[in-house]
Scaffold this motif. Structure first.
Motif, PDB file in Angstrom:
ATOM      1  N   THR A  49       0.920  -1.235   0.008  1.00  0.00           N
ATOM      2  CA  THR A  49       0.034   0.042  -0.102  1.00  0.00           C
ATOM      3  C   THR A  49       0.729   1.221   0.002  1.00  0.00           C
ATOM      4  O   THR A  49       2.085   1.407   0.641  1.00  0.00           O
ATOM      5  N   ILE A  50       0.400   2.186  -0.616  1.00  0.00           N
ATOM      6  CA  ILE A  50       1.207   3.638  -0.714  1.00  0.00           C
ATOM      7  C   ILE A  50       0.274   4.679  -0.922  1.00  0.00           C
ATOM      8  O   ILE A  50      -0.810   4.528  -1.529  1.00  0.00           O
ATOM      9  N   GLU A  51       0.499   5.769  -0.219  1.00  0.00           N
ATOM     10  CA  GLU A  51      -0.664   6.862  -0.333  1.00  0.00           C
ATOM     11  C   GLU A  51      -0.437   7.229  -1.842  1.00  0.00           C
ATOM     12  O   GLU A  51       0.518   7.554  -2.617  1.00  0.00           O
ATOM     13  N   GLY A  52      -1.773   7.662  -2.446  1.00  0.00           N
ATOM     14  CA  GLY A  52      -1.890   8.077  -3.623  1.00  0.00           C
ATOM     15  C   GLY A  52      -1.927   7.042  -4.772  1.00  0.00           C
ATOM     16  O   GLY A  52      -2.394   7.192  -5.894  1.00  0.00           O
ATOM     17  N   LEU A  53      -1.654   5.962  -4.329  1.00  0.00           N
ATOM     18  CA  LEU A  53      -1.806   4.433  -5.338  1.00  0.00           C
ATOM     19  C   LEU A  53      -3.115   4.298  -5.875  1.00  0.00           C
ATOM     20  O   LEU A  53      -3.337   4.239  -7.207  1.00  0.00           O
ATOM     21  N   ASP A  54      -4.274   4.546  -4.884  1.00  0.00           N
ATOM     22  CA  ASP A  54      -5.627   4.090  -5.526  1.00  0.00           C
ATOM     23  C   ASP A  54      -6.023   5.109  -6.469  1.00  0.00           C
ATOM     24  O   ASP A  54      -6.669   4.914  -7.455  1.00  0.00           O
ATOM     25  N   ASP A  55      -5.431   6.575  -6.169  1.00  0.00           N
ATOM     26  CA  ASP A  55      -5.957   7.629  -7.269  1.00  0.00           C
ATOM     27  C   ASP A  55      -5.250   7.367  -8.613  1.00  0.00           C
ATOM     28  O   ASP A  55      -5.967   7.419  -9.691  1.00  0.00           O
ATOM     29  N   LEU A  56      -3.983   7.101  -8.580  1.00  0.00           N
ATOM     30  CA  LEU A  56      -3.222   6.529  -9.777  1.00  0.00           C
ATOM     31  C   LEU A  56      -3.845   5.443 -10.577  1.00  0.00           C
ATOM     32  O   LEU A  56      -4.144   5.385 -11.881  1.00  0.00           O
ATOM     33  N   VAL A  57      -4.353   4.554  -9.923  1.00  0.00           N
ATOM     34  CA  VAL A  57      -5.131   3.232 -10.349  1.00  0.00           C
ATOM     35  C   VAL A  57      -6.316   3.515 -11.171  1.00  0.00           C
ATOM     36  O   VAL A  57      -6.684   3.149 -12.041  1.00  0.00           O
ATOM     37  N   LEU A  58      -7.098   4.551 -10.111  1.00  0.00           N
ATOM     38  CA  LEU A  58      -8.318   5.088 -10.846  1.00  0.00           C
ATOM     39  C   LEU A  58      -8.051   5.600 -12.142  1.00  0.00           C
ATOM     40  O   LEU A  58      -9.141   5.486 -13.087  1.00  0.00           O
ATOM     41  N   GLY A  59      -7.280   6.411 -12.497  1.00  0.00           N
ATOM     42  CA  GLY A  59      -6.647   6.860 -13.584  1.00  0.00           C
ATOM     43  C   GLY A  59      -6.534   5.895 -14.643  1.00  0.00           C
ATOM     44  O   GLY A  59      -7.095   6.028 -15.723  1.00  0.00           O
ATOM     45  N   PHE A  60      -5.979   4.635 -14.407  1.00  0.00           N
ATOM     46  CA  PHE A  60      -6.019   3.754 -15.189  1.00  0.00           C
ATOM     47  C   PHE A  60      -7.150   2.921 -15.525  1.00  0.00           C
ATOM     48  O   PHE A  60      -7.379   2.534 -16.740  1.00  0.00           O
ATOM     49  N   ALA A  61      -8.138   3.062 -14.624  1.00  0.00           N
ATOM     50  CA  ALA A  61      -9.434   2.395 -14.818  1.00  0.00           C
ATOM     51  C   ALA A  61     -10.249   3.185 -15.939  1.00  0.00           C
ATOM     52  O   ALA A  61     -11.216   2.873 -16.448  1.00  0.00           O
ATOM     53  N   SER A  62      -9.867   4.311 -16.182  1.00  0.00           N
ATOM     54  CA  SER A  62     -10.465   5.189 -17.245  1.00  0.00           C
ATOM     55  C   SER A  62      -9.955   5.280 -18.649  1.00  0.00           C
ATOM     56  O   SER A  62     -10.583   6.227 -19.354  1.00  0.00           O
ATOM     57  N   VAL A  63      -8.872   4.448 -19.012  1.00  0.00           N
ATOM     58  CA  VAL A  63      -8.174   4.577 -20.278  1.00  0.00           C
ATOM     59  C   VAL A  63      -8.844   3.756 -21.127  1.00  0.00           C
ATOM     60  O   VAL A  63      -9.700   3.129 -20.782  1.00  0.00           O
ATOM     61  N   ASP A  64      -8.602   3.745 -22.528  1.00  0.00           N
ATOM     62  CA  ASP A  64      -9.359   3.190 -23.587  1.00  0.00           C
ATOM     63  C   ASP A  64      -8.826   1.559 -23.642  1.00  0.00           C
ATOM     64  O   ASP A  64      -9.480   0.637 -23.978  1.00  0.00           O
ATOM     65  N   ASP A  65      -7.854   1.398 -23.045  1.00  0.00           N
ATOM     66  CA  ASP A  65      -7.389  -0.053 -23.277  1.00  0.00           C
ATOM     67  C   ASP A  65      -8.148  -0.919 -22.407  1.00  0.00           C
ATOM     68  O   ASP A  65      -8.308  -0.723 -21.194  1.00  0.00           O
ATOM     69  N   SER A  66      -8.775  -1.793 -22.863  1.00  0.00           N
ATOM     70  CA  SER A  66      -9.879  -2.622 -22.108  1.00  0.00           C
ATOM     71  C   SER A  66      -9.243  -3.728 -21.059  1.00  0.00           C
ATOM     72  O   SER A  66      -9.751  -3.663 -19.928  1.00  0.00           O
ATOM     73  N   GLU A  67      -8.025  -4.200 -21.376  1.00  0.00           N
ATOM     74  CA  GLU A  67      -7.496  -4.934 -20.556  1.00  0.00           C
ATOM     75  C   GLU A  67      -6.852  -4.192 -19.039  1.00  0.00           C
ATOM     76  O   GLU A  67      -7.026  -4.702 -18.114  1.00  0.00           O
ATOM     77  N   LEU A  68      -6.193  -3.029 -19.397  1.00  0.00           N
ATOM     78  CA  LEU A  68      -5.756  -2.360 -18.454  1.00  0.00           C
ATOM     79  C   LEU A  68      -6.761  -1.871 -17.489  1.00  0.00           C
ATOM     80  O   LEU A  68      -6.896  -1.934 -16.335  1.00  0.00           O
ATOM     81  N   SER A  69      -7.940  -1.061 -18.002  1.00  0.00           N
ATOM     82  CA  SER A  69      -8.970  -0.573 -17.431  1.00  0.00           C
ATOM     83  C   SER A  69      -9.831  -1.600 -16.431  1.00  0.00           C
ATOM     84  O   SER A  69     -10.066  -1.350 -15.574  1.00  0.00           O
ATOM     85  N   GLY A  70     -10.044  -2.850 -17.338  1.00  0.00           N
ATOM     86  CA  GLY A  70     -10.485  -3.866 -16.389  1.00  0.00           C
ATOM     87  C   GLY A  70      -9.957  -4.487 -15.442  1.00  0.00           C
ATOM     88  O   GLY A  70     -10.259  -4.570 -14.271  1.00  0.00           O
ATOM     89  N   THR A  71      -8.439  -4.407 -15.546  1.00  0.00           N
ATOM     90  CA  THR A  71      -7.624  -4.977 -14.376  1.00  0.00           C
ATOM     91  C   THR A  71      -7.538  -3.791 -13.341  1.00  0.00           C
ATOM     92  O   THR A  71      -7.754  -4.128 -11.972  1.00  0.00           O
ATOM     93  N   ALA A  72      -7.686  -2.479 -13.594  1.00  0.00           N
ATOM     94  CA  ALA A  72      -7.545  -1.376 -12.828  1.00  0.00           C
ATOM     95  C   ALA A  72      -8.818  -1.412 -11.845  1.00  0.00           C
ATOM     96  O   ALA A  72      -8.812  -1.276 -10.651  1.00  0.00           O
ATOM     97  N   THR A  73      -9.985  -1.652 -12.698  1.00  0.00           N
ATOM     98  CA  THR A  73     -11.205  -1.618 -11.864  1.00  0.00           C
ATOM     99  C   THR A  73     -11.381  -2.874 -10.890  1.00  0.00           C
ATOM    100  O   THR A  73     -11.798  -2.546  -9.846  1.00  0.00           O
ATOM    101  N   GLU A  74     -10.988  -3.923 -11.350  1.00  0.00           N
ATOM    102  CA  GLU A  74     -11.148  -5.018 -10.524  1.00  0.00           C
ATOM    103  C   GLU A  74     -10.249  -4.706  -9.293  1.00  0.00           C
ATOM    104  O   GLU A  74     -10.547  -5.306  -8.170  1.00  0.00           O
TER     105      GLU A  74
END
Length: 203
Positions: A49-74
């Motif tokens: 765990t690290i401060e700011g990590l969840d926010d960074l991953v939420l950014g990945f969850a909104s990208v166009d790449d379906s695999e990356l956004s799906g992994t980040a969302t899960e």
């Protein structure tokens, strides 16, 4: 090379030594979705765990790449990352991030999630967010396929929204039916929906 890099992160995630948490520092430098996906998987398995990590991953969850956004969302769902999702909604500056946050929240069956969404929908003047939020509540209604303790609040709010002049009742009724939410007094609701009550601009 990228496949070897991805494999290296996969192995790092299976080790618990603190020195291997340097994987956290690599996530902002990764440019290939496959590599970033493996970094996320590695972090999840290592329990880091690290401060700011969840926010960074939420950014990945909104990208166009379906695999990356799906992994980040899960990843966010598994971490129960409700705080960062509500923060993104409250800031409201990034529509993609907001939609990703709503998707994550719609998969976390907790009463606090339902309460948080309802509170924000009651206060919002953003028509687009109102539609997105109501759709998220419909998805959350039968979280994991079963009713849960947040269901009564969602149920009452959705039914009240059918007569809210800021909401298209026909659209909301369709959303409820698609989510297999039991409809009481179906004929009366259908008549109300057909009237297509004019939307009132939010104040």
């Amino acid at each position: 090379r990228l496949s070897h890099q991805a494999g290296a992160y996969r192995l790092l995630g299976d080790r618990k030594e603190a020195e291997n948490h340097r994987v956290l520092g690599e996530i902002t430098k990764a440019t290939d979705p496959d590599v970033t996906t493996e970094i996320l998987a590695a972090i999840a398995r290592s329990g880091s765990t690290i401060e700011g990590l969840d926010d960074l991953v939420l950014g990945f969850a909104s990208v166009d790449d379906s695999e990356l956004s799906g992994t980040a969302t899960e990843w966010l769902i598994q971490r129960d990352a409700t705080a960062v999702c509500f923060e993104a909604i409250d800031e409201g500056e990034d529509a993609g991030k907001r939609r990703a946050a709503l998707l994550v929240l719609s998969k976390i069956p907790k009463a606090t999630v339902a309460e948080g969404l309802v509170l924000r929908l009651e206060q919002t003047g953003d028509h687009e967010f109102r539609r997105e939020g109501l759709a998220a509540l419909c998805d959350l209604y039968f979280a994991k396929g079963l009713p849960w303790k947040g269901t009564p609040l969602i149920d009452s709010f959705l039914r009240a929204s059918l007569t809210d002049r800021r909401v298209d009742p026909a659209w909301l009724l369709d959303e409820m039916l698609l989510s297999e939410i039991p409809i009481r007094d179906l004929e009366e609701l259908a008549i109300a929906a057909k009237k297509q009550m004019p939307l009132q601009a939010a104040t």
